[in-house]
Design an enzyme around this catalytic site. Structure first.
Site, mmCIF file in Angstrom:
data_model
loop_
_atom_site.group_PDB
_atom_site.id
_atom_site.type_symbol
_atom_site.label_atom_id
_atom_site.label_comp_id
_atom_site.label_asym_id
_atom_site.label_seq_id
_atom_site.Cartn_x
_atom_site.Cartn_y
_atom_site.Cartn_z
ATOM 1 N N SER A 192 4.871 7.792 -1.288
ATOM 2 C CA SER A 192 3.958 7.191 -2.376
ATOM 3 C C SER A 192 4.842 7.369 -3.733
ATOM 4 O O SER A 192 5.950 6.809 -3.886
ATOM 5 C CB SER A 192 2.905 7.985 -2.428
ATOM 6 N N ASP A 299 -1.617 0.170 5.368
ATOM 7 C CA ASP A 299 -1.625 0.922 4.146
ATOM 8 C C ASP A 299 -2.399 -0.090 3.136
ATOM 9 O O ASP A 299 -2.026 -1.202 2.462
ATOM 10 C CB ASP A 299 -0.400 1.198 3.466
ATOM 11 N N HIS A 330 -1.568 5.222 4.612
ATOM 12 C CA HIS A 330 -0.884 5.815 3.774
ATOM 13 C C HIS A 330 -0.377 7.245 4.476
ATOM 14 O O HIS A 330 -1.076 8.009 3.754
ATOM 15 C CB HIS A 330 -1.446 5.857 2.265
#
Length: 634
Positions: A192, A299, A330
């Protein structure tokens, strides 16, 4: 065997791997890997305060970032230099890292006694140093976090510069310290925001950064917060992310925070210099590091546009690269394909940082998950033989037809602001206000879409602008990964497995996970949106004339998905989409000229499905749970 003997043997393996004799034809090839020959419990732990070239907190002193380091003591004693694996993050104190949200823990002297994640436990015994760097303005670092901007990237880059003798580092007491123990080779990794930093630093072309492993990472901050002239309400804004991670005293970073608000221009979806400075794709030609891209195809937070455009730019610049695409949201591969992931990452770092010729770059370029824990490989990505197929829109019934041929007819589509995605795509043969469904005939063979779909619509709007939304849908009942569940495709179990060595303060054990699946009648494969006023420019919007037809083209999210024989491929058109983009409804009615509309799909050979492999626990949920929501940035 003594520790010193094991050390010597391990180093010999790393140095002489390329010269080992080939095994007999009947034997399995030797697995060339670095061995865990160093003692984790006695590893050197230190904190270094590194000068950056920036002073954005305005105190007249160069901002300093803190690099918390752990490295093998035996290598230091023997004078053996080691490479570095680094995870630069804003999250080490505010939020934690990984599925279990681990934070740093400190000794009284300020050194870290517990590092989040398993990278230190696993790789330090194998001859690596690990650095957990606090980004500017977070945790113990100075400066102010500017979310993708010059300060953030310069802070992480400064650590690499220090490791290569180009920046000044000091102890907490102020004594100058060098990284004489380091080979200067660095591999950055992170999920991320952390992976986004790796992309950004690689795009500077900094010498010493040999490889990066961006997991679910952003490649352009505009494309995280905006969508073709629209604002993405599903994610955290740049100012709110700054506030989340800011660790400086009240008032220290007010000017930076205000600049983020002004620069982001939240009242519009325009692209400007603020976003251009946070677009790493445009600097892909500077990348000198190899790149191992990992992303979830489903995602909904850091969407697929980020891996797709980054991958294309890397390919255009002949960057050595590898790709994993999962069916989860995610989610870190450590929590979705753990044993294979750790082994692959181990060989990747050994190859790029230790120079062990283990053959990983001769293996297939891409691993793609087809169903829960079922994977297929591709020698290239997109696969060799991929070609564009153009599908047209026909008919005004429910549903219309999606076919190869010539488009025909026209229809009116009136915005329905309350239309959810579930209502937009479900029950395709039922007429519903605000949506139009087109379907292929029942597929007689598997259809593989591998790459970035593009849609072109010829439309006339009754308002000066309108949102245009498109979704590709696999219509056919199947058991699929439930990426809309709270775990985005995984659930956390109570059992644990250990990955590396432990100390009294830092264990290497993590909770196991299981894939979360559900039987569902359809799956949305890809989405894409466009603001009509931004049809020609993201920087200079222009209103639509209510008497004029416009031909508007935009990209959907890149995918690699197989629609099985017996299913139908669907295209669903709507206008506003309150879940994914805003501003919301303008109340427009749009006339669609189907004679000039095209859905362009990258169609790839299906491949040898006999090569599929499956493993791992699966948690099955009832179909009604499939519509659940849940996204997280970390």
């Amino acid at each position: 065997m003594s520790l010193r003997s094991r050390l010597t043997a391990g180093l010999a393996l790393a140095i002489a791997a390329a010269t080992l004799a080939a095994p007999p034809a009947s034997a399995a090839p030797a697995q060339l890997l670095s061995d865990p020959v160093y003692d984790y419990a006695t590893a050197i732990r230190e904190a270094v305060y590194i000068d950056t070239p920036v002073d954005n907190d305005g105190d007249g002193v160069a901002d300093k970032v803190v690099a918390d380091i752990i490295r093998p003591s035996e290598a230091a004693t023997a004078g053996v230099k080691v490479p570095v694996i680094m995870d630069a993050s804003p999250y080490y104190q505010c939020c934690g890292r990984g599925n279990e949200s681990e934070k740093k823990a400190y000794a009284t002297d300020g050194t870290v006694t517990k590092f989040p994640l398993y990278y230190d436990n696993y790789f330090v015994p194998r001859g690596y140093a690990f650095i957990a760097a606090d980004l500017p303005g977070t945790s113990k670092s100075k400066g102010c976090e500017d979310v993708g901007g010059a300060e953030e990237i310069a802070g992480a880059k400064a650590v690499i510069d220090w490791l290569n003798g180009r920046a000044v580092g000091r102890t907490a007491a102020g004594a100058t310290v060098t990284a004489s123990w380091s080979t200067g080779k660095v591999g950055m990794i992170g999920k991320s925001w952390d992976g986004t930093i790796a992309n950004g630093v690689a795009a500077t072309g900094v010498d010493g950064l040999v490889t990066i492993v961006p997991i679910s990472a952003i490649s352009s901050w505009y494309d995280y917060n905006r969508v073709n002239g629209l604002v993405n309400p599903k994610v955290s804004s740049v100012p709110s992310l700054h506030s989340l991670v800011n660790a400086r005293p009240a008032g220290t970073c007010t000017s930076v925070s205000n600049a983020l608000t002004t620069g982001a221009d939240a009242s519009t979806g325009n692209y400007n210099s603020f976003w251009a400075a946070r677009n790493f794709v445009t600097n892909a030609s500077r990348v000198r590091a190899s790149v191992f891209v990992v992303h979830g195809q489903n995602d909904l937070n850091v969407q697929g546009v980020h891996f797709g455009q980054w991958w294309s730019a890397l390919a255009a610049n002949n960057v050595p690269r590898k790709l994993w695409l999962s069916q989860e949201g995610h989610v870190d591969p450590f929590d979705s394909r753990r044993s294979v992931w750790v082994d692959t990452l181990h060989r990747w770092f050994d190859y790029w940082l230790l120079g062990i010729d283990n053959g990983i770059m001769s293996e297939p370029m891409a691993d793609v998950e087809r169903a829960a824990d079922v994977w297929q490989t591709s020698t290239q990505w997109p696969p060799t033989g991929t070609s564009t197929a153009n599908y047209v829109l026909q008919g005004t019934g429910d549903p219309g037809t999606l076919a190869v041929g010539t488009g025909s007819g026209s229809l009116s589509l009136t915005d329905s602001a309350s239309l959810t995605e579930a209502n937009a795509v479900s029950s395709p043969t039922t007429a519903r206000t605000g949506r139009k469904v087109y379907q292929t005939a029942v597929l007689t063979s598997d259809l593989r879409i591998s790459g970035t779909p593009t849609i072109t619509l010829r439309v006339k709007s009754s308002k000066s602008t309108t949102t245009l939304s498109a979704r590709l849908v696999d219509y056919g009942t199947a058991t699929r990964v439930n990426y809309r569940s709270s775990g985005e495709g995984i659930s956390t179990l109570t059992s644990q497995t250990c990955w590396g060595s432990s100390s009294s303060t830092d264990d290497a054990c993590y909770k196991d996970t299981a894939k979360t699946v559900a039987s569902a009648a359809y799956q949305v494969l890809s989405r894409g949106w466009m603001d009509g006023a931004h049809r020609d420019s993201l920087t200079s919007p222009a209103n639509m004339s209510t008497s004029t037809y416009y031909t508007i083209t935009w990209k959907l999210r890149p995918i690699d998905q197989i629609i099985p024989a017996g299913h139908r491929l669907g295209l669903v058109l709507t206008l506003s989409d309150a879940e994914f983009v805003s501003s919301h409804s303008t109340g427009a009615t749009v006339t669609v000229d189907q004679t000039a509309c095209v859905l362009s799909l990258p169609i790839a050979p299906v491949g040898a499905l006999a090569g599929l492999s499956a493993a791992g626990p699966i948690t099955v949920y009832a179909p009604e749970s499939y519509a659940g929501t849940g996204t997280r940035f970390q």
